[in-house]
Design a protein around this motif. Structure first.
Motif, PDB file in Angstrom:
ATOM      1  N   ALA A 232       0.833  -1.207   0.000  1.00  0.00           N
ATOM      2  CA  ALA A 232       0.000   0.000   0.000  1.00  0.00           C
ATOM      3  C   ALA A 232       0.866   1.256   0.000  1.00  0.00           C
ATOM      4  CB  ALA A 232      -0.908  -0.002   1.220  1.00  0.00           C
ATOM      5  N   PRO A 233       0.574   2.205  -0.882  1.00  0.00           N
ATOM      6  CA  PRO A 233       1.309   3.470  -0.872  1.00  0.00           C
ATOM      7  C   PRO A 233       0.679   4.456   0.115  1.00  0.00           C
ATOM      8  CG  PRO A 233      -0.235   3.468  -2.682  1.00  0.00           C
ATOM      9  CD  PRO A 233      -0.413   2.145  -1.964  1.00  0.00           C
ATOM     10  N   GLY A 234       1.400   5.534   0.358  1.00  0.00           N
ATOM     11  CA  GLY A 234       0.836   6.610   1.150  1.00  0.00           C
ATOM     12  C   GLY A 234       0.628   6.234   2.600  1.00  0.00           C
ATOM     13  N   PRO A 235      -0.130   7.017   3.353  1.00  0.00           N
ATOM     14  CA  PRO A 235      -0.386   6.684   4.752  1.00  0.00           C
ATOM     15  C   PRO A 235      -1.219   5.403   4.856  1.00  0.00           C
ATOM     16  CG  PRO A 235      -1.740   8.548   4.069  1.00  0.00           C
ATOM     17  CD  PRO A 235      -0.788   8.283   2.950  1.00  0.00           C
ATOM     18  N   VAL A 236      -0.818   4.539   5.762  1.00  0.00           N
ATOM     19  CA  VAL A 236      -1.493   3.257   5.949  1.00  0.00           C
ATOM     20  C   VAL A 236      -2.038   3.209   7.377  1.00  0.00           C
ATOM     21  CG1 VAL A 236      -1.265   0.750   5.941  1.00  0.00           C
ATOM     22  CG2 VAL A 236       0.034   2.138   4.291  1.00  0.00           C
ATOM     23  N   PHE A 237      -3.315   2.923   7.512  1.00  0.00           N
ATOM     24  CA  PHE A 237      -3.983   2.872   8.811  1.00  0.00           C
ATOM     25  C   PHE A 237      -4.326   1.411   9.122  1.00  0.00           C
ATOM     26  CE2 PHE A 237      -4.458   7.087   7.212  1.00  0.00           C
ATOM     27  CZ  PHE A 237      -4.415   7.916   8.328  1.00  0.00           C
ATOM     28  N   HIS A 238      -3.714   0.878  10.155  1.00  0.00           N
ATOM     29  CA  HIS A 238      -3.944  -0.508  10.560  1.00  0.00           C
ATOM     30  C   HIS A 238      -5.096  -0.514  11.569  1.00  0.00           C
ATOM     31  CE1 HIS A 238      -0.255  -1.879   8.564  1.00  0.00           C
ATOM     32  NE2 HIS A 238       0.287  -0.761   9.008  1.00  0.00           N
ATOM     33  N   LEU A 239      -6.275  -0.819  11.096  1.00  0.00           N
ATOM     34  CA  LEU A 239      -7.478  -0.671  11.914  1.00  0.00           C
ATOM     35  C   LEU A 239      -7.587  -1.727  13.000  1.00  0.00           C
ATOM     36  CD1 LEU A 239     -10.059   0.173   9.101  1.00  0.00           C
ATOM     37  CD2 LEU A 239      -8.538   1.717  10.359  1.00  0.00           C
ATOM     38  N   ASP A 240      -6.992  -2.878  12.796  1.00  0.00           N
ATOM     39  CA  ASP A 240      -7.112  -3.944  13.794  1.00  0.00           C
ATOM     40  C   ASP A 240      -6.262  -3.664  15.025  1.00  0.00           C
ATOM     41  OD1 ASP A 240      -8.808  -5.223  12.061  1.00  0.00           O
ATOM     42  OD2 ASP A 240      -7.250  -6.509  11.201  1.00  0.00           O
ATOM     43  N   ARG A 241      -5.170  -2.915  14.849  1.00  0.00           N
ATOM     44  CA  ARG A 241      -4.346  -2.582  16.017  1.00  0.00           C
ATOM     45  C   ARG A 241      -4.282  -1.086  16.299  1.00  0.00           C
ATOM     46  NH1 ARG A 241      -0.216  -4.514  12.162  1.00  0.00           N
ATOM     47  NH2 ARG A 241       1.190  -2.793  11.585  1.00  0.00           N
ATOM     48  N   LEU A 242      -5.065  -0.300  15.557  1.00  0.00           N
ATOM     49  CA  LEU A 242      -5.230   1.135  15.794  1.00  0.00           C
ATOM     50  C   LEU A 242      -3.902   1.879  15.747  1.00  0.00           C
ATOM     51  CD1 LEU A 242      -7.919   1.099  18.624  1.00  0.00           C
ATOM     52  CD2 LEU A 242      -8.253   1.280  16.158  1.00  0.00           C
ATOM     53  N   THR A 243      -3.113   1.585  14.725  1.00  0.00           N
ATOM     54  CA  THR A 243      -1.859   2.286  14.508  1.00  0.00           C
ATOM     55  C   THR A 243      -1.794   2.731  13.054  1.00  0.00           C
ATOM     56  OG1 THR A 243      -0.673   0.246  13.956  1.00  0.00           O
ATOM     57  CG2 THR A 243      -0.667   0.940  16.278  1.00  0.00           C
ATOM     58  N   GLY A 244      -0.817   3.547  12.760  1.00  0.00           N
ATOM     59  CA  GLY A 244      -0.667   4.017  11.397  1.00  0.00           C
ATOM     60  C   GLY A 244       0.784   4.153  11.002  1.00  0.00           C
ATOM     61  N   ASP A 245       1.056   4.025   9.708  1.00  0.00           N
ATOM     62  CA  ASP A 245       2.393   4.233   9.154  1.00  0.00           C
ATOM     63  C   ASP A 245       2.343   5.421   8.207  1.00  0.00           C
ATOM     64  OD1 ASP A 245       3.268   1.930  10.465  1.00  0.00           O
ATOM     65  OD2 ASP A 245       2.782   0.645   8.747  1.00  0.00           O
ATOM     66  N   GLY A 246       3.193   6.401   8.439  1.00  0.00           N
ATOM     67  CA  GLY A 246       3.250   7.565   7.566  1.00  0.00           C
ATOM     68  C   GLY A 246       2.019   8.438   7.629  1.00  0.00           C
ATOM     69  N   CYS A 247       1.319   8.411   8.748  1.00  0.00           N
ATOM     70  CA  CYS A 247       0.078   9.179   8.876  1.00  0.00           C
ATOM     71  C   CYS A 247       0.386  10.642   9.219  1.00  0.00           C
ATOM     72  CB  CYS A 247      -0.812   8.585   9.953  1.00  0.00           C
ATOM     73  SG  CYS A 247      -1.266   6.875   9.640  1.00  0.00           S
ATOM     74  N   PRO A 248      -0.328  11.590   8.638  1.00  0.00           N
ATOM     75  CA  PRO A 248      -0.053  12.999   8.916  1.00  0.00           C
ATOM     76  C   PRO A 248      -0.492  13.390  10.318  1.00  0.00           C
ATOM     77  CG  PRO A 248      -2.019  12.793   7.572  1.00  0.00           C
ATOM     78  CD  PRO A 248      -1.439  11.406   7.692  1.00  0.00           C
ATOM     79  N   GLU A 249       0.170  14.418  10.848  1.00  0.00           N
ATOM     80  CA  GLU A 249      -0.275  14.978  12.120  1.00  0.00           C
ATOM     81  C   GLU A 249      -1.635  15.649  11.918  1.00  0.00           C
ATOM     82  OE1 GLU A 249       1.013  14.876  15.282  1.00  0.00           O
ATOM     83  OE2 GLU A 249       2.209  13.302  14.341  1.00  0.00           O
ATOM     84  N   PRO A 250      -2.537  15.504  12.870  1.00  0.00           N
ATOM     85  CA  PRO A 250      -3.886  16.039  12.665  1.00  0.00           C
ATOM     86  C   PRO A 250      -3.920  17.556  12.654  1.00  0.00           C
ATOM     87  CG  PRO A 250      -3.645  15.154  14.889  1.00  0.00           C
ATOM     88  CD  PRO A 250      -2.415  14.767  14.140  1.00  0.00           C
ATOM     89  N   ILE A 251      -4.720  18.112  11.773  1.00  0.00           N
ATOM     90  CA  ILE A 251      -4.936  19.555  11.733  1.00  0.00           C
ATOM     91  C   ILE A 251      -6.081  19.908  12.685  1.00  0.00           C
ATOM     92  CG2 ILE A 251      -4.094  19.769   9.366  1.00  0.00           C
ATOM     93  CD1 ILE A 251      -7.003  19.854   8.427  1.00  0.00           C
ATOM     94  N   PRO A 252      -6.192  21.180  13.108  1.00  0.00           N
ATOM     95  CA  PRO A 252      -7.258  21.550  14.057  1.00  0.00           C
ATOM     96  C   PRO A 252      -8.659  21.193  13.571  1.00  0.00           C
ATOM     97  CG  PRO A 252      -5.626  23.294  13.927  1.00  0.00           C
ATOM     98  CD  PRO A 252      -5.256  22.294  12.858  1.00  0.00           C
ATOM     99  N   THR A 253      -8.908  21.345  12.281  1.00  0.00           N
ATOM    100  CA  THR A 253     -10.223  20.993  11.747  1.00  0.00           C
ATOM    101  C   THR A 253     -10.557  19.538  12.028  1.00  0.00           C
ATOM    102  OG1 THR A 253     -10.001  22.630   9.973  1.00  0.00           O
ATOM    103  CG2 THR A 253     -11.603  20.880   9.633  1.00  0.00           C
ATOM    104  N   ALA A 254      -9.593  18.646  11.797  1.00  0.00           N
ATOM    105  CA  ALA A 254      -9.818  17.217  12.024  1.00  0.00           C
ATOM    106  C   ALA A 254     -10.009  16.921  13.505  1.00  0.00           C
ATOM    107  CB  ALA A 254      -8.645  16.411  11.463  1.00  0.00           C
ATOM    108  N   ARG A 255      -9.240  17.581  14.364  1.00  0.00           N
ATOM    109  CA  ARG A 255      -9.409  17.362  15.806  1.00  0.00           C
ATOM    110  C   ARG A 255     -10.798  17.777  16.261  1.00  0.00           C
ATOM    111  NH1 ARG A 255      -4.013  19.468  16.267  1.00  0.00           N
ATOM    112  NH2 ARG A 255      -4.904  21.480  16.897  1.00  0.00           N
ATOM    113  N   PHE A 256     -11.255  18.899  15.768  1.00  0.00           N
ATOM    114  CA  PHE A 256     -12.571  19.398  16.162  1.00  0.00           C
ATOM    115  C   PHE A 256     -13.681  18.463  15.698  1.00  0.00           C
ATOM    116  CE2 PHE A 256     -16.211  22.201  14.882  1.00  0.00           C
ATOM    117  CZ  PHE A 256     -16.694  22.408  16.159  1.00  0.00           C
ATOM    118  N   LEU A 257     -13.643  18.056  14.432  1.00  0.00           N
ATOM    119  CA  LEU A 257     -14.704  17.214  13.888  1.00  0.00           C
ATOM    120  C   LEU A 257     -14.680  15.817  14.502  1.00  0.00           C
ATOM    121  CD1 LEU A 257     -14.400  18.241  10.126  1.00  0.00           C
ATOM    122  CD2 LEU A 257     -16.220  18.892  11.712  1.00  0.00           C
ATOM    123  N   ALA A 258     -13.498  15.239  14.642  1.00  0.00           N
ATOM    124  CA  ALA A 258     -13.401  13.899  15.236  1.00  0.00           C
ATOM    125  C   ALA A 258     -13.856  13.922  16.686  1.00  0.00           C
ATOM    126  CB  ALA A 258     -11.970  13.381  15.130  1.00  0.00           C
TER     127      ALA A 258
END
Length: 476
Positions: A232-258
């Motif tokens: 898989a290219p780009g950021p990879v989100f491993h949903l079964d163990r709730l981790t990520g590889d190459g994931c971006p730091e969250p922006i304020p908009t994402a923190r607020f909405l999540a």
């Protein structure tokens, strides 16, 4: 009306002399779009896998262009009519964006429209679909329960996934890959992203719940299994163990909405959507900017300042407000005052020409932002020292001259501004005296302000103001 079509490997028929992969049944509205649909009907499975294995259903959403939306649900069926291994059946729905209005595409995961098997060639053409009906499995309550069950790691992962989704929507990053051994978990996380967004923006987010070739997928969100995650290219989100590889730091908009979704504050998400819907239909990039602007106004720690680039923080805030067209959004001016006070409190550089910065806003929003700015300045002597240079003081003084009550409500800021206004001191001194007579300041600080004004202009003619000195307020 939405069109629909079935695609699989089938034997020859009266209208199809050659067997193999082809459309076996088509509705009238889909027939002109078969060339658009055909590239979206494939199914990629891992090579060399056991034939007894059950492969996931691939539910995908695509936007071939601004006027078309395609939903496909594809399942692996094993052998075709010749006994060849590798057949699949795809049911495709072709719609316009208007036919998806108010829906998030992920909600059609289990719509009753999906056919379990292909229609027989001898039967009539498929009917068009007058309405797209969401299924019952996907909804915001299910996502809220999922996030609650995941505990502490769930929300930060959603923040990063939403950040990646917003970045890829505007072409600032690659698509994200969601890895899980459970396809329904991929669906839930696509739903989580979709429910944080206004429905119109979620309708621009393409996805597939499963492919065995994530490196070849073109969508914004791509689901795959653990056995193919390494490709898989780009950021990879491993949903079964709730981790990520190459994931971006969250922006304020994402923190607020999540955070709003995870806490079950669907009313906050509705407020964001209402502001978003009131804006112009200006494409994906404009839609994401409008989303950021709405969150910046509704969230205490939003990112309205980011709209200013390298310019003054006030300019960025005004641009964020202008993105929303507050008069069309019927934004309450008092809410804008609170938001301005919160965001401008973080200024660390001079605010520049306040009059020019506020000019893009209509009344009463211009006055509301000015009121919030003055409230932030009044609350912090440090902010006054950092943000009020000679230019800013001059522009604030000129605005206050047009609206005398603007500075009168913030005595500390008014004194700071009027003592530093460049130019002839006499008009400024008269304004200070008028405000003194209104009870704005004590005698001592008024005396000192007037003395400083005259000394700055003509040091040898310092005034002798024989006032009784009463108790003075704390000075800056």
């Amino acid at each position: 009306m939405a069109g629909q079509a079935h695609y699989t490997s089938a034997p020859p028929s009266s209208d199809a002399p050659h067997g193999g992969f082809r459309f076996t049944a088509v509705s009238p509205a889909a027939r002109p779009a078969l060339d658009v649909l055909r590239p979206l009907t494939g199914y990629a499975r891992p090579s060399g896998t056991d034939r007894l294995r059950t492969f996931p259903v691939a539910f995908a959403y695509d936007r071939p262009d601004d006027d078309a939306a395609v939903l496909t649900r594809t399942r692996f069926t094993g052998q075709d009519y010749t006994g060849r291994w590798g057949n699949h059946f795809c049911h495709a729905v072709y719609a316009t964006p208007d036919e998806l209005a108010g829906l998030r595409p992920v909600e059609l995961w289990d719509t009753p429209h999906w056919a379990p098997v292909r229609a027989h060639d001898a039967g009539p053409d498929l009917p068009d679909l007058p309405h797209l009906v969401p299924g019952s499995a996907i909804g915001p309550d299910r996502v809220v329960r999922m996030l609650a069950g995941l505990g502490a790691p769930g929300v930060p992962l959603l923040e990063r996934l939403l950040t990646a989704a917003l970045r890829v929507l505007v072409g600032e990053g690659p698509g994200a890959t969601l890895v899980s051994a459970r396809p329904d978990r991929v669906v839930d996380w696509i739903a989580a992203v979709s429910y944080t967004l206004p429905a119109g923006l979620a309708a621009r987010l393409t996805f597939t719940t499963y492919t065995a070739r994530p490196e070849d997928d073109h969508r914004h969100l791509t689901g795959t299994g653990p056995e193919t995650a390494e490709r898989a290219p780009g950021p990879v989100f491993h949903l079964d163990r709730l981790t990520g590889d190459g994931c971006p730091e969250p922006i304020p908009t994402a923190r607020f909405l999540a955070g709003a979704l995870a806490s079950g504050r669907l009313d906050v998400l509705d407020d964001v959507a209402e502001l978003w819907d009131a804006g112009p239909a200006d494409g994906v990039e404009g839609g994401v900017r409008r989303l950021r602007a709405g969150c910046a106004l509704l969230a205490p720690d939003g990112d309205a300042g980011a709209f200013g680039g390298e310019g003054p923080r006030l300019v960025g805030f005004v641009r964020a407000v202008a993105e929303l067209r507050p008069e069309e959004a019927r934004l309450a001016p008092e809410h804008l005052t609170d938001a301005a006070a919160c965001h401008l409190a973080g200024a660390t550089a001079p605010l520049g020409d306040v009059r020019a910065a506020l000019a893009p806003l209509p009344e009463p929003y211009r006055s509301a932002v000015l009121k919030g700015l003055l409230a932030a300045l009044e609350a912090s002597a440090e902010l006054r020292a950092a943000a009020l240079d000679a230019q800013t003081c001059a522009s604030l003084a000129s605005l206050a001259h047009e609206a005398p009550d603007a500075l009168a409500a913030t005595p500390g800021t008014a004194l700071h501004v009027l003592r530093r206004v460049p130019g002839e001191p006499r008009p400024t001194a008269l304004r200070i005296l008028r405000l003194y007579r209104r009870g704005l300041w004590e005698e001592t600080e008024t005396y000192e302000a007037l003395r400083d004004l005259v000394r700055a202009e003509e040091p040898e003619r310092a005034p002798r103001l024989l006032w009784l000195r009463g108790p003075a307020r704390g000075r800056e």
